[in-house]
Design an enzyme around this catalytic site. Structure first.
Site, short mmCIF file in Angstrom:
data_model
loop_
_atom_site.label_atom_id
_atom_site.label_comp_id
_atom_site.label_asym_id
_atom_site.label_seq_id
_atom_site.Cartn_x
_atom_site.Cartn_y
_atom_site.Cartn_z
N GLU A 119 12.73 9.24 13.00
CA GLU A 119 12.71 10.67 12.74
C GLU A 119 14.10 11.27 12.88
O GLU A 119 14.74 11.11 13.93
CB GLU A 119 11.78 11.38 13.72
CG GLU A 119 10.32 11.02 13.58
CD GLU A 119 9.43 11.75 14.57
OE1 GLU A 119 8.21 11.73 14.38
OE2 GLU A 119 9.96 12.34 15.55
N CYS A 120 14.57 11.96 11.87
CA CYS A 120 15.78 12.76 11.91
C CYS A 120 16.96 11.95 12.47
O CYS A 120 17.49 11.09 11.77
CB CYS A 120 15.53 14.03 12.72
SG CYS A 120 16.73 15.34 12.40
N GLY A 121 17.37 12.18 13.71
CA GLY A 121 18.48 11.42 14.28
C GLY A 121 18.24 9.93 14.27
O GLY A 121 19.18 9.14 14.09
N SER B 113 12.36 9.82 7.91
CA SER B 113 12.42 11.17 7.36
C SER B 113 13.13 12.09 8.34
O SER B 113 13.24 11.78 9.53
CB SER B 113 11.01 11.70 7.09
OG SER B 113 11.04 13.03 6.60
#
Length: 431
Positions: free
Chosen positions: A318-320, A409
């Site tokens: 997720e993200c990072g 994502s």
């Protein structure tokens, strides 16, 4: 029965987090058992509020968390505490649903936090507008950046039938911030001293506090136990957790455990390999851009995550977490660092916000709800397997990528919103 207030403001930047932290620390020092919640999606403010109150801080959001889980969390807090404090998100009426919607749903009175630094009697017009627009039940006001006792009296007189509950002076040293919000409490060496100072400086009206009514929560639906074994029973999920990967809802960890998983934590920043017995891997968001050089040099970590990917171990990033799995990451200074390379593409930090807001991911098990908040962009030739849907606009949101056993994502999922979808993500082994 428990006293509860929702601390809200006309907008962001009024001092809600400062006021909530100061009030929580003051009440704890007065011998009160305090539980704090954060309204809306947020990772950083809850860390500070947990430090201030000494108790875990959970999320409340009528859409992402859902009414029933919000109610169960509030009921549990009411059984354990003398006081519940809820920090609102943005302005009182901002968002769908808003902090005001949450307050009305559970009968929680609102405590308005106002920045009085550049106003006096106009404070009354502002607070009465906040109360009457909804309307909401207004318990009182905490005035921030009050210059003197005379200034406080002018603010108090303007409020008419609404009590001035507390004041805070302008701070010589404010809580430090960076691009995603407050600096993490563990990075501030004197954080407890700073919180104690805020509590000392909060001029607190004990009589007004004593007049606050207890809230009565509606009954929560009873949870029914499943007769089948939990879907992740016997599975070990390796979770990255360090200064580069710390944006994770406590409720996500609780959900994974409730699904039967054993959790094993490791640190990519310390160049720790993925635990060898991991059946799945979770890379949450965080600040990889602040630690890109160390991550680029973490040979053991990179080799182990690549080996897990080749072996088909499910990886949820997720993200990072996704940023650390791209080919390269360009930090805020413009330096480019090699990352693990599981997701072909390049990530670059941007000076402006690139994504923000509540979103849902359509899955075979239904919608998995969550949010997005990032300052970077990914350039990749990989075609998205799906897109999230923005709430409430229903327009296309973040790309959702699949590369072998990796799903990645910018979307941060709130696992309790759909445990079945969560279990499927961590069971998606590719051979």
């Amino acid at each position: 029965m428990v006293k509860a207030v929702l601390l809200a403001a006309v907008s962001s930047g009024q001092g809600k987090t400062t006021a909530t932290a100061a009030l929580a620390r003051k009440l704890v020092r007065l011998g009160q058992r305090v539980r704090v919640f954060k309204c809306g999606p947020d990772f950083i403010d809850p860390m500070l509020l947990e430090r201030a109150s000494g108790a875990p801080v959970r999320s409340l959001d009528l859409w992402m968390v859902g009414r029933e889980l919000c109610l169960r969390q509030l009921a549990q807090a009411a059984a354990e505490a003398d006081v519940i404090l809820i920090e609102g998100v943005m302005g009182l009426y901002d968002g769908t649903p808003s902090s005001a919607d949450l307050a009305r749903e559970f009968g929680v009175p609102v405590m308005a936090v106002i920045d009085a630094g550049a106003m006096a009697q106009t404070a009354g017009a502002l607070v009465h507008g906040l109360r009457d627009y909804g309307p909401v039940e207004m318990a009182g006001v905490i005035a921030n950046r009050v210059a003197s006792e005379g200034h406080a009296r002018m603010v108090a007189s303007s409020l008419r039938d609404i009590p001035l509950f507390a004041t805070l002076p302008k701070q010589a040293k404010s809580l430090p911030e960076r691009h995603l919000g407050l600096v993490l409490p563990g990075e501030v060496s004197d954080i407890d001293q700073l919180l104690d100072q805020l509590a000392d400086q909060l001029t607190f009206d004990q009589a007004a506090w004593d007049q606050l009514r207890d809230i009565e929560l509606p009954p929560a639906a009873e949870e029914t136990a499943s007769p089948t074994p939990p879907p992740l029973a016997g599975k070990t999920i390796a979770i990255a957790r360090d200064a580069a990967f710390m944006f994770i809802y406590p409720a996500n960890l609780a959900t994974l455990r409730e699904l039967g998983a054993t959790l094993s934590f490791f640190s990519p920043l310390a160049d720790e390999s993925v635990p060898a017995l991991a059946d799945a891997i979770y890379l949450p968001g965080g600040y990889p851009e602040l630690h890109a050089e160390r991550l680029s040099q973490a040979a053991n970590w990179q080799a182990s995550i690549r080996a897990a990917h080749v072996a088909g171990v499910p990886i949820v990033a997720e993200c990072g977490g996704m940023m650390a799995l791209a080919d390269t990451l360009q930090d805020q200074a413009g330096a480019i660092w090699n990352m693990a390379g599981l997701l072909p593409g390049a990530v670059a930090m941007q000076p402006r916000l690139a994504g923000l807001g509540s979103q849902g991911l359509p899955t075979e098990q239904g919608v998995l709800r969550g949010h997005t908040f990032h300052y970077s962009k990914l350039e990749t030739k990989v075609e998205p397997a799906a897109y999230t849907v923005k709430h409430p606009s229903a327009i296309q949101g973040e790309a959702w990528y699949r590369v072998g056993s990796l799903t990645a994502s910018y979307f941060h999922a709130y696992f309790p919103s759909n445990p079945a979808a969560c279990a499927a993500l961590f069971s998606r082994r590719v051979t």
